[in-house]
Scaffold this motif. Sequence first.
Motif, PDB file in Angstrom:
ATOM      1  N   LEU A 120       0.780  -1.998   9.402  1.00 18.54           N
ATOM      2  CA  LEU A 120       2.248  -2.447  10.110  1.00 18.54           C
ATOM      3  C   LEU A 120       2.994  -1.199  10.595  1.00 18.54           C
ATOM      4  CD1 LEU A 120       3.355  -5.366   7.572  1.00 18.54           C
ATOM      5  CD2 LEU A 120       2.248  -5.386   9.561  1.00 18.54           C
ATOM      6  N   ASN A 121       2.206  -0.020  10.327  1.00 18.87           N
ATOM      7  CA  ASN A 121       2.986   0.998  10.798  1.00 18.87           C
ATOM      8  C   ASN A 121       4.250   1.159  10.161  1.00 18.87           C
ATOM      9  OD1 ASN A 121       3.081   3.730  12.219  1.00 18.87           O
ATOM     10  ND2 ASN A 121       3.726   2.913  13.975  1.00 18.87           N
ATOM     11  N   LYS A 122       4.358   1.291   8.689  1.00 17.88           N
ATOM     12  CA  LYS A 122       5.599   1.366   7.882  1.00 17.88           C
ATOM     13  C   LYS A 122       5.487   2.318   7.026  1.00 17.88           C
ATOM     14  CE  LYS A 122       7.649  -3.209   8.635  1.00 17.88           C
ATOM     15  NZ  LYS A 122       8.148  -4.166   7.657  1.00 17.88           N
ATOM     16  N   GLU A 123       6.350   3.141   6.803  1.00 18.54           N
ATOM     17  CA  GLU A 123       6.360   4.098   5.553  1.00 18.54           C
ATOM     18  C   GLU A 123       7.507   4.012   4.763  1.00 18.54           C
ATOM     19  OE1 GLU A 123       5.641   9.037   5.357  1.00 18.54           O
ATOM     20  OE2 GLU A 123       6.432   8.048   7.077  1.00 18.54           O
ATOM     21  N   TYR A 124       7.076   4.259   3.506  1.00 21.79           N
ATOM     22  CA  TYR A 124       8.182   3.998   2.429  1.00 21.79           C
ATOM     23  C   TYR A 124       8.272   5.134   1.484  1.00 21.79           C
ATOM     24  CZ  TYR A 124       7.158  -0.779   3.409  1.00 21.79           C
ATOM     25  OH  TYR A 124       6.889  -2.222   3.913  1.00 21.79           O
ATOM     26  N   LYS A 125       9.376   5.891   1.615  1.00 15.73           N
ATOM     27  CA  LYS A 125       9.509   7.145   0.937  1.00 15.73           C
ATOM     28  C   LYS A 125      10.672   7.145  -0.235  1.00 15.73           C
ATOM     29  CE  LYS A 125       7.483  10.784   3.861  1.00 15.73           C
ATOM     30  NZ  LYS A 125       7.858  11.976   4.562  1.00 15.73           N
ATOM     31  N   ARG A 126      10.512   7.500  -1.364  1.00 15.43           N
ATOM     32  CA  ARG A 126      11.495   7.376  -2.561  1.00 15.43           C
ATOM     33  C   ARG A 126      11.538   8.433  -3.363  1.00 15.43           C
ATOM     34  NH1 ARG A 126       9.754   1.870  -2.282  1.00 15.43           N
ATOM     35  NH2 ARG A 126       8.505   2.114  -4.066  1.00 15.43           N
ATOM     36  N   SER A 127      12.654   8.682  -3.913  1.00 14.75           N
ATOM     37  CA  SER A 127      12.623  10.036  -5.073  1.00 14.75           C
ATOM     38  C   SER A 127      13.208   9.495  -6.314  1.00 14.75           C
ATOM     39  CB  SER A 127      13.248  11.284  -4.404  1.00 14.75           C
ATOM     40  OG  SER A 127      12.472  11.789  -3.491  1.00 14.75           O
ATOM     41  N   TYR A 128      12.732   9.795  -7.411  1.00 16.16           N
ATOM     42  CA  TYR A 128      13.414   9.541  -8.760  1.00 16.16           C
ATOM     43  C   TYR A 128      13.665  10.584  -9.561  1.00 16.16           C
ATOM     44  CZ  TYR A 128      12.417   4.838  -7.303  1.00 16.16           C
ATOM     45  OH  TYR A 128      12.196   3.550  -6.666  1.00 16.16           O
ATOM     46  N   THR A 129      14.693  10.847 -10.288  1.00 12.54           N
ATOM     47  CA  THR A 129      14.872  11.527 -11.286  1.00 12.54           C
ATOM     48  C   THR A 129      14.902  10.874 -12.703  1.00 12.54           C
ATOM     49  OG1 THR A 129      16.050  13.256  -9.853  1.00 12.54           O
ATOM     50  CG2 THR A 129      16.384  13.416 -12.224  1.00 12.54           C
ATOM     51  N   ASN A 130      14.197  11.255 -13.555  1.00 10.47           N
ATOM     52  CA  ASN A 130      13.959  10.423 -14.843  1.00 10.47           C
ATOM     53  C   ASN A 130      14.506  11.508 -15.916  1.00 10.47           C
ATOM     54  OD1 ASN A 130      13.601   7.890 -14.066  1.00 10.47           O
ATOM     55  ND2 ASN A 130      11.625   8.564 -13.322  1.00 10.47           N
ATOM     56  N   PHE A 131      14.716  10.845 -17.199  1.00 15.33           N
ATOM     57  CA  PHE A 131      15.302  11.543 -18.442  1.00 15.33           C
ATOM     58  C   PHE A 131      14.299  11.102 -19.433  1.00 15.33           C
ATOM     59  CE2 PHE A 131      18.440  11.910 -22.004  1.00 15.33           C
ATOM     60  CZ  PHE A 131      18.176  13.536 -22.059  1.00 15.33           C
TER      61      PHE A 131
END
Length: 557
Positions: free
Chosen positions: A281-292
């Motif tokens: 589908l020519n889609k990009e998903y970018k995510r960032s997380y900071t965890n403890f």
Amino acid sequence: NTNAGFQYSNKWNDKHNLNLAPKYNKQIYTNNRSRVTQTQVGDSQLNNSTSSISNVNRTNYKISSIYDVKLDSVNSIKFTAKTNFYNTESNELTDGITTGADGVLKNKQGKTFTTNSDKTSLLASILFKHKFAKARRTFSVNSSWSTLNTNSNNFLKSSNESYNEGVFASRDDIDQNKIGDKTNQNLALNVVYTEPIAKKFALQFAHQITYNTGDSNYLTYDYSDITGRYDVVVNSLSNQFKQKITTNKPNIKLSYNAKKINYSFGSGFGFTTFDLVDETLNKEYKRSYTNFFPTANFSYKYKSNSNIRINYQGATRQPTLDQLQPLRNNQDFFNQTLGNPDLKQSFTNSISISSNSYNMLSESHFYQNLTFRTTNNLISYNKDIDPESAKTISTPINTNGNFSSNLYFGYGFKVKKLDLSININPSVSFNKSVLSINNKINDSKTLNSGFSLYLYKSKEKKYDFSLSNNFSNNRNTTSLNNEVKSFNTNNLSLDIGVYFKEKWKLSTDYNLYSRQKTVDFQDNLTNQLWNARLQRTFKNDEFTAYILVQDILNQNI
């Protein structure tokens, strides 16, 4: 089921240690399975009954090897390698029918699913350790690489009939070839350094880096009457998907070790980035997380044979490639699944408190344990159910409000005049899970309480005797239905063994299982299992020959 293999182990010069273990396994079996499910959707009730026959031919080659080397008096290195090769050929024949509460027909299904798949799993790791001249100062590096490759060539043929108020409405015939190629690789590096800062204190510094990549290409072809081949691509059932997940996790921990008190507490931080690409589908998903990632451990030895422990841990869980890929699985036409690239990682907090004490003179012991666990963004499933056709599409989603707790304790003692050991175990547990049906959140709460009693008496080479009873009450409620589901279960168990001339032993065990009838389950759910065994030992009990008769009453249900 055929197994073959050997193990080779060798150690030389007190520095080199090698272990090598190749194994071969082949399974050929037929599995007959029947399943009945009942689903409540608002005021509607769906009853589904399926039966299937699976014929499986599976081959597995496995090699495991470990090479441990002491480089010198302070340095050592350990190499580990594992390989696993699978080949599976199977076919499954399934028939299913779904009706409403009044018996009105909803759907019918007949299906044949043929599988030919190859799976390769490889793993390699290196562990390096260094000892310093200063006591309790340590350094280690652990790196690993693993990959899992799966290639499959499957054929699905099914006939699926839908009914409207019991009258035939439509029919969907499927004749498809499904070709899958999936690869998942994981790289990890973990560095740990421990530094003593006082006689009883130490600091630990650690950093972990993980890099996960995955490619999943899945193509579905319809059969063409024109060409006589499977060459018509089904776009809605085909997808090419890539993922890259990178995590950096620095960690610091302070520990204290003394004669009676030990504790440690620390924290790690996780920096995770998701890079997901839907090439179809020519889609990009970018995510960032900071965890403890907090951790804490405490133990107190208040007597020589008594202690109390408290442990806390926080951890994340990443969604799998199958859960992320937006690919619809129509293997079961009326129960399909669909991936969700918007999934978030989940985080679990867990804490446990336990204590143990033992009195050698009275031969008694007392123990307790209390555990709590909560999970944020737990990966669950939303079920979109059409009450008319009973067709269901399940999609992974994140849910909050999941909680569980467990409390159990036990007291054991010995009646010396009778030489009889007695153990008493009460317990209670509570679980709240969040479900979603037709995008409506449903809280399911389960309370389980139980009490067990165990008696044991034995005399070496003379007899063994044990008697136990385990009673449990199960209580379940949901937010969509005010009705309380409650029932009791009980298991009475007896085990007796008698020796003859020290080498012969005749033993038997008996179990009586009973479950209280409910509105939903009116059948008699009580059954008895009885087994017996006659054995003879040889050469100081190094060898045993025996005859075993299982399920004498033929009630193993």
